[in-house]
Scaffold this motif. Sequence first.
Motif, PDB file in Angstrom:
ATOM      1  N   ASN A  70       0.754  -1.048   0.093  1.00 39.48           N
ATOM      2  CA  ASN A  70       0.260  -0.067  -0.065  1.00 39.48           C
ATOM      3  C   ASN A  70       0.720   1.282   0.032  1.00 39.48           C
ATOM      4  N   TRP A  71       2.024   1.163   0.402  1.00 39.16           N
ATOM      5  CA  TRP A  71       3.116   2.434   0.394  1.00 39.16           C
ATOM      6  C   TRP A  71       4.344   1.978  -0.185  1.00 39.16           C
ATOM      7  N   VAL A  72       4.852   2.761  -0.873  1.00 44.60           N
ATOM      8  CA  VAL A  72       6.135   2.509  -1.593  1.00 44.60           C
ATOM      9  C   VAL A  72       7.191   3.433  -1.200  1.00 44.60           C
ATOM     10  N   LEU A  73       8.428   3.389  -0.838  1.00 44.50           N
ATOM     11  CA  LEU A  73       9.543   4.316  -0.473  1.00 44.50           C
ATOM     12  C   LEU A  73      10.292   4.398  -1.600  1.00 44.50           C
ATOM     13  N   ASP A  74      10.453   5.306  -2.031  1.00 45.86           N
ATOM     14  CA  ASP A  74      11.339   5.642  -3.312  1.00 45.86           C
ATOM     15  C   ASP A  74      12.451   6.474  -2.720  1.00 45.86           C
ATOM     16  N   ALA A  75      13.611   5.593  -2.909  1.00 45.51           N
ATOM     17  CA  ALA A  75      14.908   6.183  -2.030  1.00 45.51           C
ATOM     18  C   ALA A  75      15.948   6.497  -3.169  1.00 45.51           C
ATOM     19  N   ASP A  76      16.645   7.693  -2.561  1.00 48.23           N
ATOM     20  CA  ASP A  76      17.822   7.753  -3.511  1.00 48.23           C
ATOM     21  C   ASP A  76      19.095   8.173  -2.711  1.00 48.23           C
ATOM     22  N   ILE A  77      20.171   7.371  -2.863  1.00 46.95           N
ATOM     23  CA  ILE A  77      21.458   7.894  -1.788  1.00 46.95           C
ATOM     24  C   ILE A  77      22.059   8.933  -2.386  1.00 46.95           C
ATOM     25  N   ARG A  78      22.218  10.042  -1.724  1.00 45.43           N
ATOM     26  CA  ARG A  78      23.028  11.175  -2.089  1.00 45.43           C
ATOM     27  C   ARG A  78      24.516  10.764  -2.607  1.00 45.43           C
ATOM     28  N   GLY A  79      24.953  10.883  -3.668  1.00 40.40           N
ATOM     29  CA  GLY A  79      26.315  10.814  -4.073  1.00 40.40           C
ATOM     30  C   GLY A  79      26.957   9.371  -3.806  1.00 40.40           C
ATOM     31  N   TYR A  80      26.243   8.432  -4.096  1.00 41.40           N
ATOM     32  CA  TYR A  80      26.540   7.079  -3.217  1.00 41.40           C
ATOM     33  C   TYR A  80      28.005   6.802  -3.534  1.00 41.40           C
ATOM     34  N   PHE A  81      28.299   6.613  -4.807  1.00 45.79           N
ATOM     35  CA  PHE A  81      29.968   6.399  -5.193  1.00 45.79           C
ATOM     36  C   PHE A  81      31.008   7.126  -4.612  1.00 45.79           C
ATOM     37  N   ASP A  82      30.538   8.326  -4.407  1.00 44.85           N
ATOM     38  CA  ASP A  82      31.555   9.153  -3.859  1.00 44.85           C
ATOM     39  C   ASP A  82      31.651   9.110  -2.172  1.00 44.85           C
ATOM     40  N   ALA A  83      30.651   8.572  -1.676  1.00 45.90           N
ATOM     41  CA  ALA A  83      30.415   8.415  -0.390  1.00 45.90           C
ATOM     42  C   ALA A  83      30.947   7.461   0.467  1.00 45.90           C
ATOM     43  N   ILE A  84      31.287   6.154  -0.262  1.00 42.41           N
ATOM     44  CA  ILE A  84      31.560   5.031   0.265  1.00 42.41           C
ATOM     45  C   ILE A  84      32.850   5.207   1.214  1.00 42.41           C
ATOM     46  N   ASP A  85      32.899   4.660   2.396  1.00 42.40           N
ATOM     47  CA  ASP A  85      33.789   4.822   3.322  1.00 42.40           C
ATOM     48  C   ASP A  85      34.902   3.937   3.163  1.00 42.40           C
ATOM     49  N   HIS A  86      36.108   3.987   2.756  1.00 40.04           N
ATOM     50  CA  HIS A  86      37.145   3.248   2.485  1.00 40.04           C
ATOM     51  C   HIS A  86      37.571   2.070   3.615  1.00 40.04           C
ATOM     52  N   ARG A  87      37.579   2.721   4.991  1.00 42.63           N
ATOM     53  CA  ARG A  87      37.794   1.620   6.094  1.00 42.63           C
ATOM     54  C   ARG A  87      36.886   0.882   6.192  1.00 42.63           C
ATOM     55  N   TRP A  88      35.230   1.125   6.262  1.00 40.79           N
ATOM     56  CA  TRP A  88      34.127   0.162   6.313  1.00 40.79           C
ATOM     57  C   TRP A  88      34.294  -0.674   5.249  1.00 40.79           C
ATOM     58  N   LEU A  89      34.666  -0.366   4.012  1.00 38.27           N
ATOM     59  CA  LEU A  89      34.499  -1.156   2.673  1.00 38.27           C
ATOM     60  C   LEU A  89      35.867  -2.187   2.985  1.00 38.27           C
ATOM     61  N   VAL A  90      36.898  -1.584   3.549  1.00 38.17           N
ATOM     62  CA  VAL A  90      38.255  -2.909   3.708  1.00 38.17           C
ATOM     63  C   VAL A  90      37.672  -3.744   4.717  1.00 38.17           C
ATOM     64  N   LYS A  91      36.902  -3.375   5.671  1.00 35.53           N
ATOM     65  CA  LYS A  91      36.691  -4.253   6.717  1.00 35.53           C
ATOM     66  C   LYS A  91      35.592  -5.237   6.183  1.00 35.53           C
TER      67      LYS A  91
END
Length: 356
Positions: free
Chosen positions: A69-90
């Motif tokens: 009955n409800w749809v969340l249409d979401a967008d991540i702001r600048g996703y590819f530029d916001a990826i945290d390297h430390r978390w990604l390596v973990k």
Amino acid sequence: MYIPKGDGRQRPIGVTTVEDKIVQRAAVEVLNAVYETDFAGFSYGFRPGRSPHNALDALWVGLMMKKVNWVLDADIRGYFDAIDHRWLVKFIEHRIGDRRVVRLIQKWLKAGVLEDGTRTRSEAGAPQGGSASPLLANVYLHYVFDLWVQQWRRTQAHGDVIVVRFADDFLVGFERREDAGQFLAALRQRFAQFGLELHPEKTRLIEFGRYAAERRARRGEGKPKTFDFLGFTHICSQRRDGRFTVKRKTERERMQRKLKETRAELRRRMHQPVPEVGRWLGAVVRGHTRYYGVPGNSRTIQTFRYRVMWLWRRTASRRSQNGHITWTRVNRWAEMWLPPAKICHPYPDKRLRVST
């Protein structure tokens, strides 16, 4: 280098060297074999054997078969530029035990960008343009979003919840309005922990589904709002027998942008022979039809073909001695080189049933 985005901004693209391309492709082949056993079923972007139409099929079937009955249409702001390297390596270390592979990925992340002779480094973001970037982006959202939303759906939701994700574009459907509100609040907090942010202007919760039109009519709020996903506008509609269906039409901005590109290229090819231009336009129409030729979208793809013919006629008239090319002549060209605008895809429930 930069390429234009749909909102007018510029997206940075990293051009990797030949050696890096070879190494990245080899590494991606190995990593895909590992992560394909882990990735969630509702994740479709940049995965072997999964296309945008698989995601569109899953979304359509979910909206039709589940109590949404409800749809969340979401967008991540600048996703590819916001990826945290430390978390990604973990996250990589959690699954990959070979330190050589981990160090190789760290070097790709720290390589930076060389522009006008100046090298810039960044502590965040996945450099787009490389073979490894889509996979690394999927790994990041797998841990940040996919695993979390699976747990949230099992433990927190009180009604049906559907999820479809293609790379950094995702939609979530809810049966209950309360679930949607709680999920959105929890999602903002979850993303903030990992350096991500929902775009405030592009993220919205809309009433959508089988009973949306009836309920909004009772409240005097007009027709249900639509949402865009992977180039299609999704609309609450009815079949000929009056039953509910989700209609999909080519996103207006996508079609206008493609026609604008076609017009510019036609001007560049103005003095080329008609057969050469016809073969190129045939490829344009064929590619458009093969992607957007879904059930219920026949009128829109026919409109695109007609607009291409109109642009062809106008461009050809400019190089004509008398400044005029008749429609009879253009129709003859179209019959020779432009494929017919016809539906190329089956109904989503039929294809999804076969593929699963």
